[in-house]
Design an enzyme around this catalytic site. Sequence first.
Site, mmCIF file in Angstrom:
data_model
loop_
_atom_site.group_PDB
_atom_site.id
_atom_site.type_symbol
_atom_site.label_atom_id
_atom_site.label_comp_id
_atom_site.label_asym_id
_atom_site.label_seq_id
_atom_site.Cartn_x
_atom_site.Cartn_y
_atom_site.Cartn_z
ATOM 1 N N HIS A 121 0.871 -1.178 0.000
ATOM 2 C CA HIS A 121 0.000 0.000 0.000
ATOM 3 C C HIS A 121 0.916 1.239 0.000
ATOM 4 O O HIS A 121 2.023 1.182 0.532
ATOM 5 C CB HIS A 121 -0.830 -0.061 1.286
ATOM 6 N N ASP A 198 3.111 -4.568 8.082
ATOM 7 C CA ASP A 198 1.930 -3.731 7.934
ATOM 8 C C ASP A 198 0.718 -4.657 8.098
ATOM 9 O O ASP A 198 0.343 -5.390 7.183
ATOM 10 C CB ASP A 198 1.951 -3.068 6.545
ATOM 11 N N GLN A 201 -4.456 -4.950 6.941
ATOM 12 C CA GLN A 201 -5.467 -5.891 6.440
ATOM 13 C C GLN A 201 -5.395 -7.226 7.172
ATOM 14 O O GLN A 201 -6.366 -7.969 7.194
ATOM 15 C CB GLN A 201 -5.262 -6.157 4.936
ATOM 16 N N LYS A 224 -10.271 -0.867 10.641
ATOM 17 C CA LYS A 224 -10.378 -2.040 9.756
ATOM 18 C C LYS A 224 -10.611 -3.323 10.560
ATOM 19 O O LYS A 224 -10.686 -4.401 9.985
ATOM 20 C CB LYS A 224 -9.119 -2.172 8.900
ATOM 21 N N CYS A 362 -4.809 2.553 -3.608
ATOM 22 C CA CYS A 362 -3.549 3.016 -2.993
ATOM 23 C C CYS A 362 -2.413 2.032 -3.263
ATOM 24 O O CYS A 362 -1.581 1.776 -2.381
ATOM 25 C CB CYS A 362 -3.698 3.225 -1.495
HETATM 26 N N1 PMP Z 1 -1.692 -0.606 4.662
HETATM 27 C C1 PMP Z 1 -2.643 -1.341 4.084
HETATM 28 C C2 PMP Z 1 -2.312 -2.716 3.580
HETATM 29 C C3 PMP Z 1 -3.944 -0.841 3.961
HETATM 30 O O1 PMP Z 1 -4.891 -1.566 3.379
HETATM 31 C C4 PMP Z 1 -4.219 0.457 4.456
HETATM 32 C C5 PMP Z 1 -5.612 1.066 4.326
HETATM 33 N N2 PMP Z 1 -6.225 0.884 3.106
HETATM 34 C C6 PMP Z 1 -3.186 1.166 5.063
HETATM 35 C C7 PMP Z 1 -1.945 0.608 5.153
HETATM 36 C C8 PMP Z 1 -3.416 2.540 5.622
HETATM 37 O O2 PMP Z 1 -4.342 2.491 6.679
HETATM 38 P P1 PMP Z 1 -4.953 3.818 7.294
HETATM 39 O O3 PMP Z 1 -5.531 4.582 6.138
HETATM 40 O O4 PMP Z 1 -5.988 3.339 8.240
HETATM 41 O O5 PMP Z 1 -3.836 4.547 7.945
#
Ligand code: PMP
Length: 405
Positions: A121, A198, A201, A224, A362
């Site tokens: 991401h 990270d 997910q 999430k 993203c």
């Molecule tokens: N890493 C991953 C794999 C994600 O899916 C996301 C959110 N889509 C993020 C980081 C960022 O999370 P947040 O927007 O809650 O900071």
Amino acid sequence: MLAFNPQQFRQQFPFFQQQPDWIYLDNAATTHKPQPVLDAISHFYQAANSNVHRGAHRLSQQATVLFEQARADIAQCINARQPTEVIFCSGSTAALNQIAFGLMHGYLKAGDRILLSALEHHANIVPWQLHCQRHGVIIDVIPLTKEHHLDQQAYQQLLTLKPKLVSLTQVSNVLGHITPLPQMLQQAKAVGALTVVDGAQGIVHLGADVQQLDCDFYVFSGHKCYGPTGIGILYGKQAALEQLTPLLGGGEMIAEVSFSHTSFNQLPFRLEAGTPPIAGAIGLASALKFIQSYNKNNIILHKQDLLNEFYQGLKKIPGLDILSSPVHNAGIVSLNVQAEHPSDVASLLDQQYVAVRGGKHCAMPFFDQLALPGAVRFSFAPYNTSADVASSLQALKQAVEILTA
Ligand code: PMP
């Protein structure tokens, strides 16, 4: 521990009583919130609202107890060695930015290499870029196989370059593919790299046992995993957290301040500037305890059943390009309808009350590699049902018919 009954589980989420028309398959973007989480937040604001750590009055002491208990509960849920390894922040993005910034003032030096993957991401790419370019640190990227899994052979090669850090997602937010972390983290450690996971997910599907993973850092976002927005966790082994230069200054993070010098507080406060997200922390602790009250394996089996039913149904719809593989998948399916733009498909599904996401999720480097404008992403949660699968397939079929007529 409660046996897993999908209907009973779904009933815990007031959203579905309030909005019965919606088929919500955008869980990778954010999940709905169960009643115990809503109650915990509401109880804090109604009965104990106050700032923490500073007040002489009993309300503040009560808020501090609730807040620090939340930290202890979260530490227990992710199996941290001690609560001081749990840092509250606003989410995965904030946590990754803190790690990247914090390591550029001592640990990483010009000419060092770090290793990311082609499935990351942006939140696990951009913070590194922001600092690596300025400090002369080189970023290498683990490529993908043609089935879009991380290329393990290439990983072995890249490890011979002796990266000082390896930062990987636990689950791909685009494809749902589960990263084989135990083996990859072990291999990273064998070459002396610091490891970052990270878990944005992964936390809700696989959970996190940070001692078993034995990673140096693990980050995730509350929203999430059935918790509120605006709260996230930066977990770090004590020694790893101590290497981090604070990204933000002010509030509880100091020991002493003068105009010539500031000395920092001990962990965890050193990395928590300003008034912390108190209600968020309480809500997140409640969310993690809620998850842990269910049998994780039964939840995984239910999601796998949903995924299998969805894949079976997809086979009957012509003209689809399915990017996700059904194996080692945490419940996400990304696909395209021939050359149609994913946003058009997502809009047609929205008109039928099916909430999905269309776009690059993203993860622009991933889609650039495939020369695709993005994908339509269906992401499942345990509160989804076979009826949701059937309705979403019907809606997709209709969207395909309209777009390809
Ligand atoms: N890493 C991953 C794999 C994600 O899916 C996301 C959110 N889509 C993020 C980081 C960022 O999370 P947040 O927007 O809650 O900071």
